[in-house]
Design a protein around this motif. Structure first.
Motif, PDB file in Angstrom:
ATOM      1  N   LYS A 183       0.825  -1.217   0.000  1.00  0.00           N
ATOM      2  CA  LYS A 183       0.000   0.000   0.000  1.00  0.00           C
ATOM      3  C   LYS A 183       0.856   1.263   0.000  1.00  0.00           C
ATOM      4  N   GLY A 184       2.119   1.146   0.381  1.00  0.00           N
ATOM      5  CA  GLY A 184       3.022   2.282   0.367  1.00  0.00           C
ATOM      6  C   GLY A 184       3.306   2.823  -1.023  1.00  0.00           C
ATOM      7  N   PHE A 185       2.988   2.041  -2.043  1.00  0.00           N
ATOM      8  CA  PHE A 185       3.151   2.519  -3.411  1.00  0.00           C
ATOM      9  C   PHE A 185       2.094   3.566  -3.775  1.00  0.00           C
ATOM     10  N   TYR A 186       0.956   3.557  -3.072  1.00  0.00           N
ATOM     11  CA  TYR A 186      -0.143   4.432  -3.506  1.00  0.00           C
ATOM     12  C   TYR A 186      -0.929   5.107  -2.388  1.00  0.00           C
ATOM     13  N   ASP A 187      -0.718   4.763  -1.147  1.00  0.00           N
ATOM     14  CA  ASP A 187      -1.455   5.386  -0.051  1.00  0.00           C
ATOM     15  C   ASP A 187      -0.690   6.614   0.436  1.00  0.00           C
ATOM     16  N   PRO A 188      -1.284   7.816   0.328  1.00  0.00           N
ATOM     17  CA  PRO A 188      -0.570   9.034   0.727  1.00  0.00           C
ATOM     18  C   PRO A 188      -0.197   9.080   2.211  1.00  0.00           C
ATOM     19  N   LYS A 189      -0.808   8.215   3.029  1.00  0.00           N
ATOM     20  CA  LYS A 189      -0.446   8.160   4.447  1.00  0.00           C
ATOM     21  C   LYS A 189       0.925   7.512   4.656  1.00  0.00           C
ATOM     22  N   PHE A 190       1.450   6.889   3.608  1.00  0.00           N
ATOM     23  CA  PHE A 190       2.722   6.177   3.700  1.00  0.00           C
ATOM     24  C   PHE A 190       3.688   6.643   2.614  1.00  0.00           C
ATOM     25  N   ILE A 249      -2.398  -3.622  -8.333  1.00  0.00           N
ATOM     26  CA  ILE A 249      -1.298  -3.686  -9.284  1.00  0.00           C
ATOM     27  C   ILE A 249      -1.251  -2.472 -10.208  1.00  0.00           C
ATOM     28  N   ASP A 250      -2.398  -1.958 -10.590  1.00  0.00           N
ATOM     29  CA  ASP A 250      -2.410  -0.783 -11.470  1.00  0.00           C
ATOM     30  C   ASP A 250      -1.804   0.435 -10.780  1.00  0.00           C
ATOM     31  N   LYS A 251      -2.123   0.631  -9.507  1.00  0.00           N
ATOM     32  CA  LYS A 251      -1.577   1.766  -8.760  1.00  0.00           C
ATOM     33  C   LYS A 251      -0.082   1.581  -8.501  1.00  0.00           C
ATOM     34  N   ILE A 252       0.317   0.344  -8.262  1.00  0.00           N
ATOM     35  CA  ILE A 252       1.744   0.069  -8.066  1.00  0.00           C
ATOM     36  C   ILE A 252       2.512   0.366  -9.356  1.00  0.00           C
ATOM     37  N   CYS A 253       1.989  -0.071 -10.476  1.00  0.00           N
ATOM     38  CA  CYS A 253       2.647   0.185 -11.766  1.00  0.00           C
ATOM     39  C   CYS A 253       2.716   1.682 -12.064  1.00  0.00           C
ATOM     40  N   LYS A 254       1.679   2.412 -11.679  1.00  0.00           N
ATOM     41  CA  LYS A 254       1.678   3.859 -11.891  1.00  0.00           C
ATOM     42  C   LYS A 254       2.816   4.514 -11.103  1.00  0.00           C
ATOM     43  N   ILE A 278       5.625   3.035 -10.090  1.00  0.00           N
ATOM     44  CA  ILE A 278       6.886   2.585 -10.694  1.00  0.00           C
ATOM     45  C   ILE A 278       7.196   3.405 -11.941  1.00  0.00           C
ATOM     46  N   GLU A 279       6.192   3.638 -12.757  1.00  0.00           N
ATOM     47  CA  GLU A 279       6.393   4.434 -13.963  1.00  0.00           C
ATOM     48  C   GLU A 279       6.675   5.897 -13.632  1.00  0.00           C
ATOM     49  N   SER A 280       5.952   6.457 -12.667  1.00  0.00           N
ATOM     50  CA  SER A 280       6.116   7.878 -12.345  1.00  0.00           C
ATOM     51  C   SER A 280       7.494   8.176 -11.750  1.00  0.00           C
ATOM     52  N   LYS A 281       8.073   7.224 -11.030  1.00  0.00           N
ATOM     53  CA  LYS A 281       9.389   7.409 -10.411  1.00  0.00           C
ATOM     54  C   LYS A 281      10.501   6.814 -11.268  1.00  0.00           C
ATOM     55  N   ASP A 282      10.155   6.272 -12.425  1.00  0.00           N
ATOM     56  CA  ASP A 282      11.130   5.664 -13.333  1.00  0.00           C
ATOM     57  C   ASP A 282      11.966   4.588 -12.628  1.00  0.00           C
ATOM     58  N   ILE A 283      11.273   3.726 -11.899  1.00  0.00           N
ATOM     59  CA  ILE A 283      11.928   2.645 -11.170  1.00  0.00           C
ATOM     60  C   ILE A 283      12.435   1.603 -12.160  1.00  0.00           C
ATOM     61  N   LYS A 284      13.732   1.323 -12.100  1.00  0.00           N
ATOM     62  CA  LYS A 284      14.342   0.328 -12.981  1.00  0.00           C
ATOM     63  C   LYS A 284      14.536  -1.015 -12.272  1.00  0.00           C
ATOM     64  N   GLN A 285      14.649  -0.957 -10.938  1.00  0.00           N
ATOM     65  CA  GLN A 285      14.852  -2.178 -10.157  1.00  0.00           C
ATOM     66  C   GLN A 285      13.937  -2.143  -8.942  1.00  0.00           C
ATOM     67  N   LEU A 286      13.189  -3.239  -8.759  1.00  0.00           N
ATOM     68  CA  LEU A 286      12.270  -3.371  -7.633  1.00  0.00           C
ATOM     69  C   LEU A 286      12.683  -4.585  -6.812  1.00  0.00           C
ATOM     70  N   PHE A 287      12.908  -4.372  -5.526  1.00  0.00           N
ATOM     71  CA  PHE A 287      13.287  -5.444  -4.612  1.00  0.00           C
ATOM     72  C   PHE A 287      12.109  -5.685  -3.672  1.00  0.00           C
ATOM     73  N   VAL A 288      11.483  -6.852  -3.804  1.00  0.00           N
ATOM     74  CA  VAL A 288      10.346  -7.226  -2.960  1.00  0.00           C
ATOM     75  C   VAL A 288      10.858  -8.258  -1.954  1.00  0.00           C
ATOM     76  N   ILE A 289      10.799  -7.895  -0.683  1.00  0.00           N
ATOM     77  CA  ILE A 289      11.325  -8.771   0.378  1.00  0.00           C
ATOM     78  C   ILE A 289      10.167  -9.249   1.228  1.00  0.00           C
TER      79      ILE A 289
END
Length: 108
Positions: free
Chosen positions: A53-60, A90-95, A97-108
């Motif tokens: 949720k940190g990808f799209y929730d303004p509280k985070f 997933i759509d908000k997460i992709c948005k 990633i695209e807006s910040k030009d993320i080239k590498q994503l590490f999911v732990i």
């Protein structure tokens, strides 16, 4: 040695999901340090707060992770990014990633 990415153009994001386990801060610290010191990235490393949720929730809002900001986090328990087991959009997460030009994503 050959890299499959240009370090000058790398922006990365790190997110911790699921339950807590020992060593999460160590992993966040070492990924951040490796990106800057071993690969010499010139972009940013975003710490995604609160799981997916940190990808799209303004509280985070995301944290800016730098070698200096993660220097001593391995002495703390849990994860500085916090974590959650909730679902994701997933759509908000992709948005993000695209807006910040993320080239590498590490999911732990």
């Amino acid at each position: 040695e050959k890299l499959h990415f240009n370090p000058k153009t790398v922006n990365a994001a790190i997110v911790t999901c699921g339950g807590l386990c020992p060593g999460l801060n160590n992993v966040v610290r070492e990924i951040t340090r490796a990106l800057y010191h071993l690969y010499g990235i010139e972009g940013k490393v975003y710490g995604i707060v609160g799981g997916y949720k940190g990808f799209y929730d303004p509280k985070f809002p995301p944290l800016d992770l730098t070698p200096e900001s993660v220097e001593n986090i391995h002495h703390q328990g849990g994860t500085i990014l916090s974590s959650s087991r909730g679902g994701f959009d997933i759509d908000k997460i992709c948005k993000f990633i695209e807006s910040k030009d993320i080239k590498q994503l590490f999911v732990i």
